[in-house]
Design an enzyme around this catalytic site. Sequence first.
Site, PDB file in Angstrom:
ATOM      1  CB  THR A  29     -41.263  33.102   2.770  1.00 50.93           C
ATOM      2  OG1 THR A  29     -41.768  31.786   2.571  1.00 50.93           O
ATOM      3  CG2 THR A  29     -42.073  33.798   3.855  1.00 50.93           C
ATOM      4  CE1 TYR A  43     -45.073  32.375   2.395  1.00 49.64           C
ATOM      5  CE2 TYR A  43     -45.865  32.040   4.628  1.00 49.64           C
ATOM      6  CZ  TYR A  43     -44.927  31.815   3.653  1.00 49.64           C
ATOM      7  OH  TYR A  43     -43.835  31.038   3.912  1.00 49.64           O
ATOM      8  CB  THR A 109     -36.913  29.024   4.118  1.00 49.05           C
ATOM      9  OG1 THR A 109     -38.312  28.709   4.172  1.00 49.05           O
ATOM     10  CG2 THR A 109     -36.695  30.492   4.450  1.00 49.05           C
ATOM     11  CG  ASP A 110     -40.036  24.970   1.533  1.00 48.50           C
ATOM     12  OD1 ASP A 110     -39.985  25.262   2.742  1.00 48.50           O
ATOM     13  OD2 ASP A 110     -41.102  24.757   0.932  1.00 48.50           O
ATOM     14  CE  LYS A 182     -38.425  25.940   6.456  1.00 47.62           C
ATOM     15  NZ  LYS A 182     -39.290  26.253   5.289  1.00 47.62           N
ATOM     16  CD  GLU A 303     -26.052   0.281  11.711  1.00 48.07           C
ATOM     17  OE1 GLU A 303     -26.676  -0.739  11.392  1.00 48.07           O
ATOM     18  OE2 GLU A 303     -26.038   0.735  12.871  1.00 48.07           O
TER      19      GLU A 303
END
Length: 346
Positions: A29, A43, A109-110, A182, A303
Amino acid sequence: MAMVSSFFVASAAMSADKPKVVILATGGTIAGAGADVTNSATYQAAKVPVDKLIAGIPQLGTVAEVSGEQVFQIASESFTNANLVTLGKRVSDLVKQKDIDGVVITHGTDTLEETAYFLNLVVRTDKPIVLVGSMRPGTAMSADGMLNLYNAVSVAASKDARGKGVLVTMNDEINSGRDVAKMVNLRTDAFKSPWGPLGMVVEGKNYWFRLPAKRHTSNSEFDIDKIETLPSVEIAYGSGNANDTAYRAFAANGAKAIIHAGTGNGSVSNAVVPSLQELRGKGVQIIRSSHVNAGGFVLRNAEQPDDKYDWVVAHDLNPQKARILALVALSKTQDSKELQRIFWEY
Protein backbone atom coordinates in the site's frame (compact mmCIF):
# COMPACT_ATOMS: atom_id res chain seq x y z
CA MET A 1 11.14 -13.39 -9.22
CA ALA A 2 14.49 -12.03 -10.30
CA MET A 3 15.81 -9.14 -8.28
CA VAL A 4 15.85 -5.80 -10.04
CA SER A 5 18.77 -3.71 -8.82
CA SER A 6 18.46 -0.01 -9.42
CA PHE A 7 19.70 2.64 -7.05
CA PHE A 8 18.39 6.16 -6.56
CA VAL A 9 19.89 8.77 -4.29
CA ALA A 10 17.90 11.36 -2.38
CA SER A 11 18.30 14.74 -4.01
CA ALA A 12 18.95 16.67 -0.82
CA ALA A 13 22.53 17.62 -0.07
CA MET A 14 24.54 14.78 1.44
CA SER A 15 27.68 14.83 3.54
CA ALA A 16 30.20 12.14 4.28
CA ASP A 17 29.37 12.02 7.97
CA LYS A 18 25.67 11.28 7.49
CA PRO A 19 24.49 7.72 8.16
CA LYS A 20 23.89 5.67 5.02
CA VAL A 21 20.51 3.96 4.81
CA VAL A 22 19.30 1.71 1.99
CA ILE A 23 15.57 1.46 1.32
CA LEU A 24 14.56 -1.91 -0.10
CA ALA A 25 11.15 -1.60 -1.72
CA THR A 26 8.84 -4.60 -2.09
CA GLY A 27 5.52 -2.96 -3.00
CA GLY A 28 2.37 -2.83 -0.88
CA THR A 29 0.00 0.00 0.00
CA ILE A 30 2.85 2.40 0.70
CA ALA A 31 3.53 2.12 -3.03
CA GLY A 32 -0.17 2.12 -3.91
CA ALA A 33 -2.39 4.54 -5.80
CA GLY A 34 -6.15 5.14 -5.74
CA ALA A 35 -8.41 6.63 -8.37
CA ASP A 36 -9.40 9.54 -6.14
CA VAL A 37 -8.18 11.31 -2.98
CA THR A 38 -11.18 9.86 -1.13
CA ASN A 39 -10.07 6.29 -1.87
CA SER A 40 -8.27 5.30 1.32
CA ALA A 41 -9.34 1.64 1.27
CA THR A 42 -9.94 1.04 -2.45
CA TYR A 43 -6.76 1.26 -4.52
CA GLN A 44 -4.11 -0.69 -6.38
CA ALA A 45 -1.11 -1.70 -4.30
CA ALA A 46 2.48 -1.84 -5.57
CA LYS A 47 2.25 0.86 -8.24
CA VAL A 48 4.80 3.52 -7.22
CA PRO A 49 8.52 2.70 -7.69
CA VAL A 50 11.07 3.37 -4.96
CA ASP A 51 12.67 6.35 -6.72
CA LYS A 52 9.36 8.22 -6.62
CA LEU A 53 8.82 7.31 -2.96
CA ILE A 54 12.21 8.80 -2.11
CA ALA A 55 11.81 11.84 -4.35
CA GLY A 56 8.48 12.60 -2.66
CA ILE A 57 10.21 13.11 0.71
CA PRO A 58 13.20 15.41 0.15
CA GLN A 59 13.55 15.76 3.95
CA LEU A 60 15.04 12.24 4.00
CA GLY A 61 18.30 13.82 2.86
CA THR A 62 18.52 15.77 6.09
CA VAL A 63 18.43 12.53 8.09
CA ALA A 64 20.68 10.21 6.12
CA GLU A 65 22.32 9.49 2.81
CA VAL A 66 19.50 7.47 1.31
CA SER A 67 19.52 5.10 -1.64
CA GLY A 68 16.77 2.82 -2.89
CA GLU A 69 16.49 -0.58 -4.51
CA GLN A 70 13.38 -2.19 -5.97
CA VAL A 71 13.56 -5.81 -4.81
CA PHE A 72 9.94 -6.72 -5.59
CA GLN A 73 6.81 -4.85 -6.61
CA ILE A 74 4.03 -7.02 -5.18
CA ALA A 75 1.09 -6.92 -2.81
CA SER A 76 2.25 -8.62 0.37
CA GLU A 77 -0.53 -11.22 0.52
CA SER A 78 1.43 -12.87 -2.31
CA PHE A 79 4.78 -12.88 -0.46
CA THR A 80 6.14 -16.42 -0.85
CA ASN A 81 8.76 -18.43 1.02
CA ALA A 82 11.09 -17.85 -1.93
CA ASN A 83 10.52 -14.08 -1.61
CA LEU A 84 11.44 -14.28 2.08
CA VAL A 85 14.73 -16.03 1.29
CA THR A 86 15.59 -13.60 -1.52
CA LEU A 87 14.88 -10.57 0.64
CA GLY A 88 16.71 -12.02 3.65
CA LYS A 89 19.85 -12.68 1.64
CA ARG A 90 19.79 -9.17 0.18
CA VAL A 91 19.45 -7.61 3.63
CA SER A 92 22.27 -9.82 4.91
CA ASP A 93 24.51 -8.69 2.04
CA LEU A 94 23.80 -5.03 2.75
CA VAL A 95 24.37 -5.08 6.50
CA LYS A 96 27.77 -6.71 5.93
CA GLN A 97 28.90 -3.58 4.09
CA LYS A 98 30.86 -1.28 6.38
CA ASP A 99 29.47 1.86 4.78
CA ILE A 100 25.81 0.86 5.34
CA ASP A 101 24.41 1.93 8.71
CA GLY A 102 20.84 0.70 8.42
CA VAL A 103 18.23 -0.85 6.14
CA VAL A 104 14.58 0.12 5.65
CA ILE A 105 12.14 -2.22 3.92
CA THR A 106 8.87 -0.88 2.53
CA HIS A 107 6.30 -3.66 2.62
CA GLY A 108 2.61 -4.35 2.27
CA THR A 109 0.90 -4.53 5.63
CA ASP A 110 -0.91 -7.86 5.17
CA THR A 111 2.23 -9.93 5.81
CA LEU A 112 4.61 -7.25 7.07
CA GLU A 113 4.67 -8.81 10.55
CA GLU A 114 5.71 -12.18 9.08
CA THR A 115 8.60 -10.78 7.07
CA ALA A 116 9.74 -8.71 10.05
CA TYR A 117 9.83 -11.78 12.28
CA PHE A 118 11.61 -13.85 9.62
CA LEU A 119 14.38 -11.26 9.29
CA ASN A 120 14.54 -10.98 13.09
CA LEU A 121 15.37 -14.69 13.19
CA VAL A 122 17.84 -15.06 10.33
CA VAL A 123 19.86 -11.88 9.70
CA ARG A 124 23.02 -11.81 11.83
CA THR A 125 23.61 -8.13 12.58
CA ASP A 126 23.19 -5.47 15.23
CA LYS A 127 22.53 -2.79 12.59
CA PRO A 128 18.97 -1.42 12.50
CA ILE A 129 16.59 -3.16 10.11
CA VAL A 130 13.25 -1.35 9.97
CA LEU A 131 10.10 -2.45 8.17
CA VAL A 132 7.49 0.11 7.24
CA GLY A 133 4.21 0.24 5.40
CA SER A 134 1.10 2.36 5.25
CA MET A 135 -2.60 1.82 5.69
CA ARG A 136 -3.54 4.38 3.05
CA PRO A 137 -2.09 4.91 -0.43
CA GLY A 138 -0.10 8.08 -1.04
CA THR A 139 -2.89 9.43 -3.23
CA ALA A 140 -5.42 9.50 -0.37
CA MET A 141 -6.29 12.33 1.96
CA SER A 142 -4.40 11.97 5.25
CA ALA A 143 -2.07 9.42 3.70
CA ASP A 144 0.24 7.97 6.34
CA GLY A 145 3.04 6.57 4.19
CA MET A 146 5.18 9.70 3.94
CA LEU A 147 5.60 10.21 7.70
CA ASN A 148 5.93 6.47 8.30
CA LEU A 149 8.81 6.26 5.82
CA TYR A 150 10.50 9.37 7.19
CA ASN A 151 10.32 7.89 10.69
CA ALA A 152 11.62 4.54 9.50
CA VAL A 153 14.68 6.12 7.89
CA SER A 154 15.24 8.20 11.02
CA VAL A 155 15.19 5.07 13.19
CA ALA A 156 17.41 3.09 10.81
CA ALA A 157 19.95 5.92 10.83
CA SER A 158 20.05 6.08 14.64
CA LYS A 159 22.84 4.55 16.68
CA ASP A 160 20.43 4.00 19.56
CA ALA A 161 18.39 1.60 17.40
CA ARG A 162 21.31 -0.83 17.11
CA GLY A 163 21.06 -4.22 18.77
CA LYS A 164 17.28 -4.10 19.27
CA GLY A 165 16.41 -6.58 16.55
CA VAL A 166 14.22 -5.98 13.54
CA LEU A 167 11.81 -3.09 14.10
CA VAL A 168 8.49 -1.97 12.65
CA THR A 169 7.90 1.78 12.61
CA MET A 170 4.35 2.91 11.87
CA ASN A 171 1.94 5.45 13.35
CA ASP A 172 4.80 7.02 15.39
CA GLU A 173 5.41 3.77 17.31
CA ILE A 174 8.50 1.57 17.25
CA ASN A 175 7.53 -2.06 17.70
CA SER A 176 9.52 -5.27 17.80
CA GLY A 177 9.22 -7.31 14.61
CA ARG A 178 8.87 -10.32 16.86
CA ASP A 179 5.80 -9.07 18.74
CA VAL A 180 3.90 -6.74 16.45
CA ALA A 181 0.81 -7.79 14.52
CA LYS A 182 -1.77 -6.20 12.27
CA MET A 183 -4.70 -6.01 14.67
CA VAL A 184 -7.19 -4.08 12.53
CA ASN A 185 -7.45 -2.94 8.94
CA LEU A 186 -8.62 0.39 7.49
CA ARG A 187 -7.05 2.38 10.34
CA THR A 188 -3.63 3.96 10.65
CA ASP A 189 -3.13 2.48 14.14
CA ALA A 190 -3.39 -1.04 12.73
CA PHE A 191 -0.13 -2.43 14.15
CA LYS A 192 0.11 -3.25 17.82
CA SER A 193 2.11 -5.48 20.11
CA PRO A 194 0.24 -7.29 22.91
CA TRP A 195 3.19 -6.42 25.17
CA GLY A 196 3.43 -2.76 24.11
CA PRO A 197 5.75 -0.84 21.79
CA LEU A 198 9.49 -0.61 22.33
CA GLY A 199 9.28 3.15 21.91
CA MET A 200 8.13 6.09 19.85
CA VAL A 201 9.66 8.32 17.21
CA VAL A 202 8.65 11.98 17.27
CA GLU A 203 10.03 14.55 14.82
CA GLY A 204 12.99 12.35 14.05
CA LYS A 205 13.92 11.55 17.65
CA ASN A 206 13.59 8.11 19.24
CA TYR A 207 12.19 7.55 22.72
CA TRP A 208 12.72 4.00 24.07
CA PHE A 209 10.70 2.35 26.83
CA ARG A 210 11.62 -1.33 26.81
CA LEU A 211 13.92 -3.87 25.16
CA PRO A 212 13.09 -7.20 23.46
CA ALA A 213 13.74 -10.20 25.72
CA LYS A 214 13.73 -12.98 23.12
CA ARG A 215 16.72 -14.07 21.03
CA HIS A 216 17.12 -12.26 17.72
CA THR A 217 19.47 -11.21 14.89
CA SER A 218 23.09 -11.24 16.10
CA ASN A 219 22.16 -13.59 18.97
CA SER A 220 20.23 -16.03 16.77
CA GLU A 221 21.35 -19.57 15.99
CA PHE A 222 19.86 -19.22 12.49
CA ASP A 223 21.63 -17.68 9.51
CA ILE A 224 20.02 -16.68 6.20
CA ASP A 225 23.37 -17.19 4.46
CA LYS A 226 22.95 -20.93 5.12
CA ILE A 227 19.28 -21.18 4.12
CA GLU A 228 18.40 -21.76 0.46
CA THR A 229 14.84 -23.05 0.69
CA LEU A 230 12.13 -23.24 3.35
CA PRO A 231 9.91 -26.27 4.05
CA SER A 232 6.15 -26.38 3.71
CA VAL A 233 4.37 -25.30 6.90
CA GLU A 234 0.61 -24.71 6.85
CA ILE A 235 -2.01 -23.24 9.19
CA ALA A 236 -5.34 -24.91 9.96
CA TYR A 237 -7.98 -22.84 11.75
CA GLY A 238 -9.72 -24.38 14.75
CA SER A 239 -13.34 -23.98 15.76
CA GLY A 240 -15.94 -25.81 17.80
CA ASN A 241 -17.24 -27.69 14.75
CA ALA A 242 -13.83 -28.30 13.16
CA ASN A 243 -13.03 -31.54 11.34
CA ASP A 244 -9.76 -33.04 10.12
CA THR A 245 -10.11 -32.27 6.40
CA ALA A 246 -7.62 -29.39 6.23
CA TYR A 247 -5.01 -31.12 8.40
CA ARG A 248 -5.05 -34.28 6.33
CA ALA A 249 -4.97 -32.35 3.05
CA PHE A 250 -1.97 -30.28 4.17
CA ALA A 251 -0.09 -33.40 5.25
CA ALA A 252 -0.91 -35.20 1.99
CA ASN A 253 0.47 -32.19 0.11
CA GLY A 254 3.83 -32.44 1.88
CA ALA A 255 3.52 -30.17 4.91
CA LYS A 256 6.33 -30.83 7.38
CA ALA A 257 4.45 -29.05 10.15
CA ILE A 258 0.90 -27.87 10.74
CA ILE A 259 0.13 -24.89 12.92
CA HIS A 260 -3.15 -25.47 14.72
CA ALA A 261 -4.72 -22.02 15.11
CA GLY A 262 -6.81 -23.07 18.06
CA THR A 263 -9.40 -21.38 20.19
CA GLY A 264 -8.43 -19.95 23.58
CA ASN A 265 -5.37 -21.76 24.91
CA GLY A 266 -4.75 -23.46 21.56
CA SER A 267 -7.63 -25.83 22.25
CA VAL A 268 -8.30 -28.69 19.82
CA SER A 269 -11.76 -30.01 18.98
CA ASN A 270 -12.37 -33.61 20.09
CA ALA A 271 -13.10 -34.55 16.49
CA VAL A 272 -9.63 -33.43 15.39
CA VAL A 273 -7.41 -34.87 18.15
CA PRO A 274 -7.17 -38.44 16.78
CA SER A 275 -6.12 -37.24 13.34
CA LEU A 276 -3.45 -34.96 14.77
CA GLN A 277 -2.10 -37.87 16.80
CA GLU A 278 -2.01 -39.98 13.63
CA LEU A 279 -0.26 -37.28 11.60
CA ARG A 280 2.34 -36.81 14.32
CA GLY A 281 3.00 -40.55 14.20
CA LYS A 282 3.76 -40.15 10.50
CA GLY A 283 6.34 -37.45 11.21
CA VAL A 284 4.32 -34.25 10.76
CA GLN A 285 5.03 -31.72 13.53
CA ILE A 286 1.89 -30.48 15.27
CA ILE A 287 2.23 -26.99 16.77
CA ARG A 288 -0.59 -25.59 18.89
CA SER A 289 -1.13 -21.84 18.59
CA SER A 290 -4.07 -19.60 19.46
CA HIS A 291 -6.14 -17.36 17.22
CA VAL A 292 -6.95 -15.02 20.11
CA ASN A 293 -6.56 -11.57 18.55
CA ALA A 294 -4.56 -9.65 21.11
CA GLY A 295 -2.05 -12.04 22.61
CA GLY A 296 -2.90 -15.74 22.71
CA PHE A 297 -0.59 -17.54 25.16
CA VAL A 298 -0.53 -21.32 24.82
CA LEU A 299 0.54 -23.26 27.90
CA ARG A 300 2.15 -26.64 27.43
CA ASN A 301 0.09 -29.61 28.67
CA ALA A 302 -2.90 -27.39 29.35
CA GLU A 303 -5.99 -28.29 27.30
CA GLN A 304 -4.02 -31.09 25.61
CA PRO A 305 -1.35 -33.55 26.90
CA ASP A 306 1.43 -32.24 24.66
CA ASP A 307 4.10 -34.43 26.25
CA LYS A 308 2.03 -37.56 25.63
CA TYR A 309 1.20 -36.64 22.03
CA ASP A 310 4.68 -35.20 21.25
CA TRP A 311 3.20 -31.89 20.14
CA VAL A 312 4.79 -28.42 20.33
CA VAL A 313 3.19 -25.25 21.70
CA ALA A 314 3.75 -21.87 20.10
CA HIS A 315 4.15 -19.89 23.34
CA ASP A 316 2.72 -16.38 22.68
CA LEU A 317 3.22 -16.41 18.91
CA ASN A 318 0.10 -15.99 16.80
CA PRO A 319 -0.46 -18.62 14.07
CA GLN A 320 1.27 -16.67 11.30
CA LYS A 321 4.30 -15.91 13.48
CA ALA A 322 4.39 -19.55 14.61
CA ARG A 323 4.49 -20.58 10.97
CA ILE A 324 7.51 -18.34 10.34
CA LEU A 325 9.44 -19.74 13.30
CA ALA A 326 8.58 -23.30 12.26
CA LEU A 327 9.87 -22.59 8.72
CA VAL A 328 13.19 -21.45 10.10
CA ALA A 329 13.49 -24.03 12.89
CA LEU A 330 12.73 -26.98 10.58
CA SER A 331 15.64 -25.94 8.38
CA LYS A 332 17.85 -26.96 11.30
CA THR A 333 16.08 -29.71 13.27
CA GLN A 334 13.23 -32.23 13.03
CA ASP A 335 13.30 -33.05 16.75
CA SER A 336 10.15 -31.96 18.58
CA LYS A 337 11.98 -31.27 21.85
CA GLU A 338 14.42 -29.01 20.02
CA LEU A 339 11.52 -27.29 18.31
CA GLN A 340 9.89 -26.65 21.68
CA ARG A 341 13.13 -25.15 23.01
CA ILE A 342 13.26 -22.85 20.00
CA PHE A 343 9.67 -21.73 20.52
CA TRP A 344 10.46 -20.83 24.15
CA GLU A 345 13.64 -18.90 23.26
CA TYR A 346 12.55 -16.96 20.15
